[in-house]
Design a protein around this motif. Structure first.
Motif, PDB file in Angstrom:
ATOM      1  N   ILE A 195      -3.473  -3.933  12.416  1.00 24.10           N
ATOM      2  CA  ILE A 195      -2.646  -4.735  11.522  1.00 24.10           C
ATOM      3  C   ILE A 195      -2.165  -5.997  12.230  1.00 24.10           C
ATOM      4  N   TRP A 210      -2.805 -12.871   3.343  1.00 19.70           N
ATOM      5  CA  TRP A 210      -3.018 -11.425   3.286  1.00 19.70           C
ATOM      6  C   TRP A 210      -1.699 -10.672   3.174  1.00 19.70           C
ATOM      7  N   LEU A 212      -0.644  -6.482   3.197  1.00 22.98           N
ATOM      8  CA  LEU A 212      -1.147  -5.132   3.412  1.00 22.98           C
ATOM      9  C   LEU A 212      -0.075  -4.113   3.054  1.00 22.98           C
ATOM     10  N   CYS A 221      -4.964   1.864   3.794  1.00 22.93           N
ATOM     11  CA  CYS A 221      -4.320   0.564   3.968  1.00 22.93           C
ATOM     12  C   CYS A 221      -4.902  -0.368   2.907  1.00 22.93           C
ATOM     13  N   PHE A 223      -5.387  -3.845   0.952  1.00 20.77           N
ATOM     14  CA  PHE A 223      -5.388  -5.282   1.226  1.00 20.77           C
ATOM     15  C   PHE A 223      -5.229  -6.060  -0.080  1.00 20.77           C
TER      16      PHE A 223
END
Length: 287
Positions: A195, A210, A212, A221, A223
């Motif tokens: 990360i 981005w 997350l 995880c 995105f």
């Protein structure tokens, strides 16, 4: 592909290079890049889309065909360009950026400098040089060459203008279970370094779009992208989708180095998003 050096170290150290030395690229390095481009799987994205990348040699920004390539003065003394060719749709752009960034990191491992360029170059001049078919377009390029460490005042000035060294903090980009709760490094478990590699990745104008979300069981995880309204609209494609491919590449390469097994899957988790600019892209699933 397997790096001889730590991919995590390469990602941490990499900076965009716009000023190159007069030294020609070693024939051995050219051969390694050409060999890389001949391997089909190196150009295949994780979601099944395949792009194309061509190596173009230049002297004073003029190709072997005599075509003058335009970069609006942003690049000084490049020895070659890597030119990407893809399709202008969402997942093709993401997959393409993943493969292009993996090559960028490989070139960095060889000691060559690179600089992602999505808008500050003349597409028409590059289109005259490379092989294209109906539906192809050039999402991005990178110059390559050995960095000129003594004359990088321009590079530093550009980094200052785009605030390239000012990365967002975790609480602005990464979330725990849902968008209402920020994710901390301490709570991210084995995915802390992957990360963090996303956080350190390059992005257009350093927008870092981005977002997350780590699942409660830490096995998924998700995105997301937070679009910057009207960004790159004049270019005719969503340049920020390239940033998501870069993020995926940084994340997965860090996972592989740390022996964290997983796979990519497009499966909407149906989370409540904080605003209309936030869009789901893909999920990393722990094997």
């Amino acid at each position: 592909m397997v790096f001889d050096k730590s991919a995590i170290d390469i990602m941490k150290k990499r900076q965009s290079i716009r000023t190159f030395s007069s030294q020609d690229i070693a024939a051995s390095h050219i051969q390694l890049i050409q060999d890389y481009l001949r391997v089909g799987e190196n150009l295949m994205g994780p979601l099944g889309e395949k792009g194309k990348i061509q190596l173009v040699h230049v002297t004073n920004n003029v190709t072997d065909k005599g075509i003058k390539l335009g970069t609006y003065g942003f690049i000084k003394n490049p020895k070659a360009y890597l030119v990407g060719i893809g399709k202008n749709n969402k997942y093709s752009l993401i997959d393409f950026a993943y493969t292009f960034h993996r090559l960028v990191l490989y070139v960095e491992e060889l000691g060559l400098g690179t600089c992602w360029m999505g808008g500050t170059f003349n597409r028409d001049s590059f289109e005259k040089e490379i092989d294209m078919v109906e539906g192809d377009f050039i999402p991005c390029i990178t110059p390559i060459g050995y960095p000129n460490e003594k004359q990088r005042v321009f590079d530093k000035a550009v980094r200052y203008v785009v605030k390239a060294d000012n990365k967002k903090t975790w609480d602005k980009m990464f979330y725990d279970t849902a968008f209402e709760q920020a994710l901390t490094k301490e709570e991210s478990g084995s995915l802390e370094i992957p990360i963090e590699m996303v956080r350190l990745g390059p992005s257009a104008s350093n927008k870092q779009p981005w977002r997350l979300v780590l699942s409660e069981d830490r096995k998924q995880c998700h995105f997301y992208i937070e679009h910057t309204p009207n960004y790159s609209s004049k270019l005719g494609y969503d340049m920020q989708l390239l940033d998501m491919g870069i993020a995926m590449c940084q994340f997965e390469m860090a996972c592989k180095e740390l022996n964290i097994d997983g796979k990519w899957q497009v499966k909407e988790p149906n989370m409540t998003v904080p605003n209309v600019q936030v869009e789901y892209i893909v999920s990393w699933l722990d094997k």
